[in-house]
Design an enzyme around this catalytic site. Structure first.
Site, PDB file in Angstrom:
ATOM      1  N   GLU A  51     -20.317  -5.140   9.074  1.00 32.94           N
ATOM      2  CA  GLU A  51     -21.381  -4.293  10.011  1.00 32.94           C
ATOM      3  C   GLU A  51     -22.347  -5.151  10.535  1.00 32.94           C
ATOM      4  OE1 GLU A  51     -20.324  -3.487   6.970  1.00 32.94           O
ATOM      5  OE2 GLU A  51     -19.217  -1.755   7.423  1.00 32.94           O
TER       6      GLU A  51
ATOM      7  N   ARG B  67     -25.898  -1.912   5.772  1.00 37.39           N
ATOM      8  CA  ARG B  67     -25.654  -3.422   5.845  1.00 37.39           C
ATOM      9  C   ARG B  67     -26.206  -4.035   6.949  1.00 37.39           C
ATOM     10  NH1 ARG B  67     -20.956  -4.909   2.812  1.00 37.39           N
ATOM     11  NH2 ARG B  67     -21.305  -4.369   0.676  1.00 37.39           N
TER      12      ARG B  67
ATOM     13  N   LYS C 269       0.743  -1.299  -0.021  1.00 26.58           N
ATOM     14  CA  LYS C 269       0.082  -0.048  -0.104  1.00 26.58           C
ATOM     15  C   LYS C 269       0.760   1.127  -0.113  1.00 26.58           C
ATOM     16  CE  LYS C 269      -4.409   1.050   2.050  1.00 26.58           C
ATOM     17  NZ  LYS C 269      -5.454   0.928   2.860  1.00 26.58           N
TER      18      LYS C 269
END
Lengths: 633, 633
Positions: free
Chosen positions: A379, A407, A295
């Site tokens: 979630e 969600r 990253k």
């Protein structure tokens, strides 16, 4: 043919530049050396643009070679590439002909920071929420099969998104699609470090360099032997105790889900990437390709601190310092107040779904690590887990962005509300969020929650109110209690904030025949408009709701005293407070004029002030309403 | 002490009967022989009662020994047992002191067919939806840890529920709870045969009898050697290449998720079950126990045809024939019409989430297997997958129970509505469903969908309307289009059905000052009440909506002609059509009286007519409204 040749020569010879290429098709004609130079240029474009526009940087820097390899090995848009979460698609946008537009990234009328089919046929599906790509790719793959289309569908999913249950549902169903390739872009962290078993599992296999090489070596030979090769390869991958077990001692989780597993490969080695993708393409079976990336790759400040550069505002390229003040915002105020309350009450637990910093919970984790839970991008689990904590006598507080709470609608109903469990929600990024656009605005949490029996909703407009509402939600309310607050800070507050209020504030003007009703951040604009119009002789009364739901009954009585009532709501009107308020007026026998100003469509990306103006919730827009429907004294 | 002893003797000696036992504590004192007799008695009670009350039979017959073993090895309610989906809890109810009440199963004021904490402390959490148990158990386990409570939490989950993403989110987070035991009750099918990779994977390991025995043999010795044993066991399970790999050649998916894996064991061999549970209890680590059971065990008709006996109405015990007429219901009419439409349009695909028979899609599968998708219990995937099919030019129709659609709220917004994909929903079991109670009523689909921009909703009240609405939704609508219809049949329709209508029917009575508005099944009661009250001089006009959303604007004009408007809505009022209609009236300047009759709380189990009467939507209730608020001519 001549032209073609001469162009090819040019490409081979020259130090190619992005702007000179026909993309994506020219990509396939470049040498690896040229590709490497191009990768540098792409990174430099991304850093330059994002330093000005803000956006997702670290994940995009990590996906440059992978994106190039995909467009060199596959034929987009006939082969369909599906980007999970979507925020790793910047190289893809640049490499599919949007270099010029790239400087307009995330700006009003500019290109979106997420894949958007209306921008380009290479953007196959809208995405902004996590873990959808495999299910989407399954849909594309099945449709291709029904149509006899032999192209491939490639889902690119990050390791962070692998913690979401939807990804697993997709994997479970994708194991039968022959034209499906799932690429795990594994940078060993989602947004702020990864959690859970899968993450540990991936770590355990991400360093095994030998696996794919050995496998590829053997299989390449086999695949390339026509008529004989493929069946042997099939045996190779289907026989658990056969040749393969001699090659590799351990089957992977993904093989157990029905996929051929290839990897891990170095996600910054273009040649290796292309080799594995070509192998994947040749299989008549669903393939899972494990790619290790770094990253922030190529921009030192981002490599060193990828979390900080996950999503950024503008920053200084040389130092890598984001232009962010250390000042508080609603998220940090929430986080700090929660810590204060948790010092006095050891039942309070904090839950986040991979958004520790975004929701200001880093303070809580630092002080109460044993009561802090980062469940990953999950979630649904967060809410059900919270329901069980509550049933055990704890007071769980789930801090979540409004858009991601969508969600967990079923879990809010089934695992919290039916039992009346006392779960507190800190709903961050409520209302419009600006540049992230339609997938990220927090427009649905209020309609979601008003349908849930027993829910309470607060919409503080100031830090003081946020603190007070959080106290109420934790200490006084029972059942599901939500405190929702916008992205950003309370700066530019213009209305007087004497005493924070967790119920409502009614500002009565003698002789006013119009009542303006609103809640949250929009009160600012309404208050300003009220002051402005007063000067030209238009008097209005104001009703500012802080506890927005359930709607207090006496408010109908208040409204009944006016000829005109206008409700401004930053969110979906249907199921929102403005429609419930309207129905309450009708049930109360209100005989005046009622107007609702709210959202009824998906809102494109732009700055927050610009969006609020489009939605007619700026000072100017409110003034127009007052002038049009009000009376001059 | 004497009493205790004499009782113990009695228990040892006698052929014990359920009614004579103090449960669950006496269970632990019984011999295996006595337990086997008890298991028979439990099965006989279940068959007898369910044959009269209806309910879930096959899964409960399969879980008798497992439930006994759990209550013999663990100390409920200090140890917490969490039943996934909940419909396998009948033995548990009988074995925790609810034998007498068991005959009231699923009846009004009787015991629920699902775990319910208000019934008993042994029922730890409400459940009725799939795949929640591991997340719930994580919450309990963490709360215990925070409190220093050393008891265990045991989640019991079926193999069908393992296809839901929430289960995976739970597993991913549960791999660190030392006091967590997950029991997979693997009967090799969910409701109508299992789908997906996980199911295949489980099949591949369910027959390996040797694994646990070997492992148990070795580990039992180790665990029982204090101070030395445990650390060695830890090495045993943590070292992938160590002793364990010599014992078993392949790690399992669940071990890769961080669990100690024990199994598979015979779920009808009590001794073996207890042995493995005791082993699980001794581990200082999360344990996954794989138990093989036979759905329908002990009752031949159910063993032979477990799908038929998953959820049943009353049936004849001797023949096993359910008392079900072969007549059509809304589900079969939907399924057959979809087949007819699919013959004319090869873009039409059908999707179900493990409810092929329940939603009437068996006809579609039989005729168009290549366009039929059973994705397992994975509503999120179903919707996202459908969104991608639609974006590829197909016309996906997802048939789903209203209550389970709640799982896919985010996917409806993010993966369908933003792109405007044309996805059709067949929403079955809309409105109250009767005996399954609060977790199963379809009360939220309308509020859910009204907040989604671009959605259309139809609520047919007759078979003819259902066919017509489905045609419209598929052929004419764009974007998200939903057709919702109730459980059961259109029998007892009393109102005239001349021409099916997919918009609205306005029945104007001269001189009537009251307008009754409703949609769906409730129109029956409203129509009857209108006829009844007319006889005593109370005239009412009727407005029956079929396309309920978006609300047509001219309806406000119609309503404006009345002094009183009453809206009856079988569903949650907030966000439902009745509040949107009310707000529309207020915005239109309606000056009369508006009343809403709708649900605002969770509704307990009872027969559908009884519930509709409680909700004031029976003929009698509507009459009361007419008499109270109407005018006599």
């Amino acid at each position: 043919m001549d032209m073609h040749n001469s162009k090819e020569k040019f490409l081979e010879a020259a130090d190619v530049r992005l702007e000179e290429l026909q993309l994506p098709q020219d990509l396939k004609r470049l040498s690896y050396a040229q590709c490497r130079r191009l990768a540098k240029e792409i990174r430099s474009v991304m850093v330059r643009v994002v330093s000005k526009t803000g956006g997702h940087l670290a994940s995009n820097l990590g996906a440059v070679e992978l994106t190039m390899a995909l467009h060199r090995v596959f034929d987009s848009p006939q082969d369909k590439i599906v980007w999970d979460v979507g925020h790793q698609c910047y190289s893809h946008k640049i490499l599919t002909g949007r270099l010029k537009e790239f400087s307009t990234l995330r700006r009003e009328n500019g290109i979106s920071g997420f894949p958007k089919p209306e921008e380009s046929p290479h953007d196959t599906f809208i995405s902004g929420h996590s873990s959808t790509s495999i299910s989407v790719a399954c849909g594309f793959a099945e449709a291709m099969e029904l149509k006899g289309d032999k192209h491939h569908v490639i889902a690119v999913i990050g390791d962070g998104a692998m913690t979401g249950g939807l990804a697993y549902e997709g994997l479970n169903n994708g194991g039968k699609n022959k034209n499906l390739i799932v690429i795990l872009n594994d940078n060993n962290m989602s947004i702020s470090g990864n959690v859970g078993a899968v993450s540990g599992y991936l770590r355990s296999i991400r360093d095994k360099e030998s696996y794919v090489r050995m496998k590829q070596g053997v299989e390449k030979v086999l695949v390339n032997t026509p008529h004989v090769g493929m069946p042997v390869v099939k045996v190779l991958k289907n026989t658990k105790d056969g040749v393969k077990n001699m090659l590799v001692r351990q089957t992977t989780l993904f093989e157990q889900m029905g996929f051929v597993y290839l990897g891990p490969v170095d996600g910054h080695n273009l040649q290796e990437l292309e080799e594995v993708l070509r192998t994947a393409k040749r299989y008549e079976a669903p393939v899972f390709v494990h790619v290790n990336t770094v990253k922030g790759k190529g921009y030192l400040p981002a490599e060193k601190n990828p979390s900080k550069f996950h999503g950024v505002s503008k920053f200084d390229i040389m130092t890598g310092n984001p232009e962010v003040s250390g000042a508080d915002c609603f998220s940090t105020v929430f986080g700090k107040e929660l810590v204060r309350l948790a010092r006095e009450d050891d039942r309070i637990c904090a839950i986040t779904a991979a958004m520790k910093y975004g929701t200001g919970l880093q303070y809580f984790e630092a002080e109460f690590p044993e009561r802090f839970y980062d469940v990953g991008i999950a979630e649904q689990h967060a809410v059900t887990f919270g329901g069980a904590l509550a049933c055990s006598g704890m007071v769980p507080v789930f801090a979540v962005y409004s858009t991601f709470l969508q969600r967990a609608y079923d879990q809010l109903i089934h695992d919290v509300a039916i039992s009346g469990a006392h779960v507190v929600l800190g709903i961050d990024r409520a209302g419009v969020v600006g540049e992230d656009g339609e997938t990220h605005h927090g427009m649905f949490d209020v309609p979601m929650l008003t349908s849930v029996p027993g829910a309470s909703i607060y919409a503080p407009a100031t830090y003081g109110e946020l603190r007070l509402c959080l106290q109420r939600a934790i200490r006084k309310d029972t059942g599901l209690a939500a405190v929702r607050y916008p992205r950003g800070s309370e700066k530019d507050l213009c209305f007087p904030i004497d005493t924070p209020n967790a119920s409502y504030t009614y500002t009565h003007e003698d002789g006013a025949k119009m009542l303006l009703v609103t809640y949250g951040r929009v009160y600012n604009a309404v208050y300003k408009a009220h002051m402005t119009c007063e000067k030209s002789g238009y008097d209005t009364s104001l009703l500012k709701l802080t506890k927005i739901f359930p709607i207090q009954k006496e408010l109908a009585e208040i409204a009944a005293g006016y000829q005109t009532v206008i409700f401004f709501e930053e969110g979906m009107g249907n199921g929102g407070i403005s429609t419930l308020f309207g129905s309450m007026l009708a049930e109360h026998g209100f005989a005046g004029r009622y107007l609702r100003v709210s959202a009824d469509h998906f809102v494109k990306h732009a700055s927050i002030p610009s969006i609020l103006d489009q939605l007619e919730m700026s000072e100017q827009a409110v003034c127009r309403y007052i002038y049009e429907y009000g009376n001059k004294n």
